[in-house]
Enzyme design. Structure first.
Site, short mmCIF file in Angstrom:
data_model
loop_
_atom_site.label_atom_id
_atom_site.label_comp_id
_atom_site.label_asym_id
_atom_site.label_seq_id
_atom_site.Cartn_x
_atom_site.Cartn_y
_atom_site.Cartn_z
N GLU A 123 31.44 -74.55 -5.84
CA GLU A 123 31.66 -73.87 -7.12
C GLU A 123 33.12 -73.82 -7.57
OE1 GLU A 123 29.83 -70.01 -7.09
OE2 GLU A 123 27.86 -70.77 -6.56
N GLU A 129 21.92 -73.42 -3.62
CA GLU A 129 21.81 -71.96 -3.62
C GLU A 129 20.85 -71.54 -4.71
OE1 GLU A 129 25.41 -69.61 -4.02
OE2 GLU A 129 26.48 -70.91 -2.62
O1 IFM Z 1 27.60 -65.07 -2.98
C1 IFM Z 1 27.78 -66.07 -3.91
C2 IFM Z 1 28.18 -67.37 -3.21
O2 IFM Z 1 29.33 -67.20 -2.45
C3 IFM Z 1 28.45 -68.43 -4.24
N1 IFM Z 1 27.35 -68.56 -5.17
C4 IFM Z 1 26.83 -67.34 -5.77
C5 IFM Z 1 26.52 -66.34 -4.71
C6 IFM Z 1 25.96 -65.05 -5.34
O3 IFM Z 1 26.90 -64.48 -6.17
#
Ligand code: IFM
Length: 453
Positions: free
Chosen positions: A165, A353
């Site tokens: 990210e 994710e």
């Molecule tokens: O916890 C975060 C993660 O570190 C990166 N993506 C989003 C998740 C939820 O906010």
């Protein structure tokens, strides 16, 4: 099975070093930017920090055994850079290295595949002290760190993720200032993006040149940006939000250019463009083995005067929301996967994710019946299935997260875990969603009536 996935579809769970490891000063670990940021009162909800986090550093055996018992075949975790290079770029801290060696050995014991993120936001403080990602030297330091890790573990790691990210790291960390390192400078954020993308490309080049075994890719947080209304100004706001959040990353990675309309917009609003050197765009746009997508929500953009330099704000419309306030819109995931498939050359995709924070309740019998999380996951797994049916090359899906953990600026207030962690005792309890996900994995899909008995 109503939603059957192909045999080789990869189911996983995801975590990140700073959010779970703790042991912030053990075995020679150096300070990183999140240690520094959290230790400044007022930066994090309830002044929480990751000093102890989930204590994965000491409990990794218990946690990996739980992953095994739930039958989850892939574990995504990240390396704390400051464990490996605590004080500077010259000397590897072997004790830090030994920790990751033990984690990988433990995963091998159960035949769980490691997917390693090389950067999940925890830059060593010594590098931040000379400018961090705003300094072009960060590309070289990052590449050297990655080379150390890849050389050591190549052949034992299924997939390497260069950076997680970059948008969050750049804009939360360098523009809004609510994440480490806490800067507030839009142009510095754009320069950060550029250096992170070059750093990613530099590691991919190294990986290819040295012919390391395994696969390599990057993870972006992406989401559809829809207009909040039919008004022309909101349509434009959605285009700018999409350019700012999605295309500013996808275009350089897959087309080797930053989007023209955004360059025009930024320069028209007095944003200093990043310094781009000859060869940078070729470096960034080398081919990767997969694109990781972190998907959580859809945003609805509306024009907002006075908000330099983007001039939009976002809403959730009337959609149901999670505890974090994120709109639950599963069709957005199908749409996003299909858009990338169509517009960016049909890359191999992995949802690296997806998950939801909800305030969990521990029942008197000790169970945590997190049906809302199950419902969220179910909807999104179906959305993945739909995208595959429509032709997307989607190879895997990882739930965020294995454990309730340190959720950045909100401290421990947002729980995403399949496993609850008691903040006082650090005891683990598998939630209903954890058992449910185990069943999805073992059945390699789900049915419409899929309910936990
Ligand atoms: O916890 C975060 C993660 O570190 C990166 N993506 C989003 C998740 C939820 O906010």
């Amino acid at each position: 099975m109503d939603y059957q996935f192909k045999e080789d579809f990869q189911w996983g769970v995801a975590t990140a070093a700073y959010q779970i490891e703790g042991a912030w000063r053990e075995d020679g670990k150096g300070e990183n930017i999140w240690d520094r940021f959290c230790h400044i009162p007022g930066n994090i909800a309830e002044n929480a920090d990751g000093d102890v986090a989930c204590d994965f550093y000491h409990r990794y055996q218990e946690d990996i055994e739980m992953i095994h018992k739930l039958g989850i075949p892939v574990f995504r975790f990240s390396i704390g850079w400051a464990r490996i290079y605590p004080d500077g770029p010259d000397k590897v801290n072997e004790k830090g290295m030994a920790f990751y060696e033990k984690v990988i050995e433990e995963l091998e014991k159960y035949q769980i595949k490691p997917v390693i993120t090389l950067y999940h936001w925890d830059m060593p403080q010594w590098l931040q002290d000379i400018g961090g990602w705003t300094n072009r030297e960060s590309i070289r330091y990052f590449t050297e760190f990655c080379e150390t890790m890849i050389q050591r573990f190549e052949g034992r790691v299924d997939k390497w993720i260069t950076i997680n990210e970059p948008w969050v790291c750049a804009f939360n960390g360098h523009y809004w200032g609510d994440f480490a390192p806490g800067l507030r400078d839009f142009s510095a954020a754009l320069q950060t993006v550029h250096h992170m993308l070059c750093a990613h490309g530099s590691v991919v080049r190294l990986f290819r040149d040295k012919q390391y075994r395994g696969e390599i890719g990057i993870v972006l947080n992406l989401c559809p940006k829809d207009p909040a209304s039919e008004k022309e100004e909101d349509r434009e706001a959605a285009r700018i939000d999409d350019g700012f959040s999605n295309r500013w990353f996808l275009d350089p990675l897959f087309k080797g250019t930053y989007p023209e309309d955004m360059i025009e917009w930024y320069t028209g609003h007095q944003v200093v463009m990043p310094a781009v050197r000859e060869g940078d765009m070729e470096l960034i746009s080398q081919s990767i083995d997969f694109l990781g997508i972190n998907y959580y929500y859809v945003e609805f953009a509306k024009k907002c005067e006075g908000r330099w330099p983007l001039y939009f704000d976002t809403t959730t419309k009337d959609y149901p929301i999670t505890a974090y306030g994120w709109a639950i819109v599963e069709e957005g995931l199908t749409r996003l996967l299909m858009r990338i498939h169509r517009e960016y050359g049909q890359p191999r995709l992995i949802v690296t994710e997806n998950g939801a924070s909800f305030a969990d309740v521990i029942e008197e019998d000790g169970n945590i019946n997190d049906d809302r999380r199950i419902d969220y996951l179910k909807r999104h797994i179906k959305a993945c299935h739909k995208a595959i049916e429509q032709g997307a090359d989607l190879a895997g899906y990882y739930v965020w997260s294995l454990l309730d953990n340190f959720e950045w600026s909100t401290g421990y207030q947002n729980s995403f875990g399949l496993i609850h962690v008691d903040r006082r005792t650090l005891d683990r309890t598998v939630k209903k969603s954890g058992y449910w996900y185990g069943k999805v994995v073992s059945g390699n899909g789900l049915t419409d009536e899929d309910k936990m008995g």
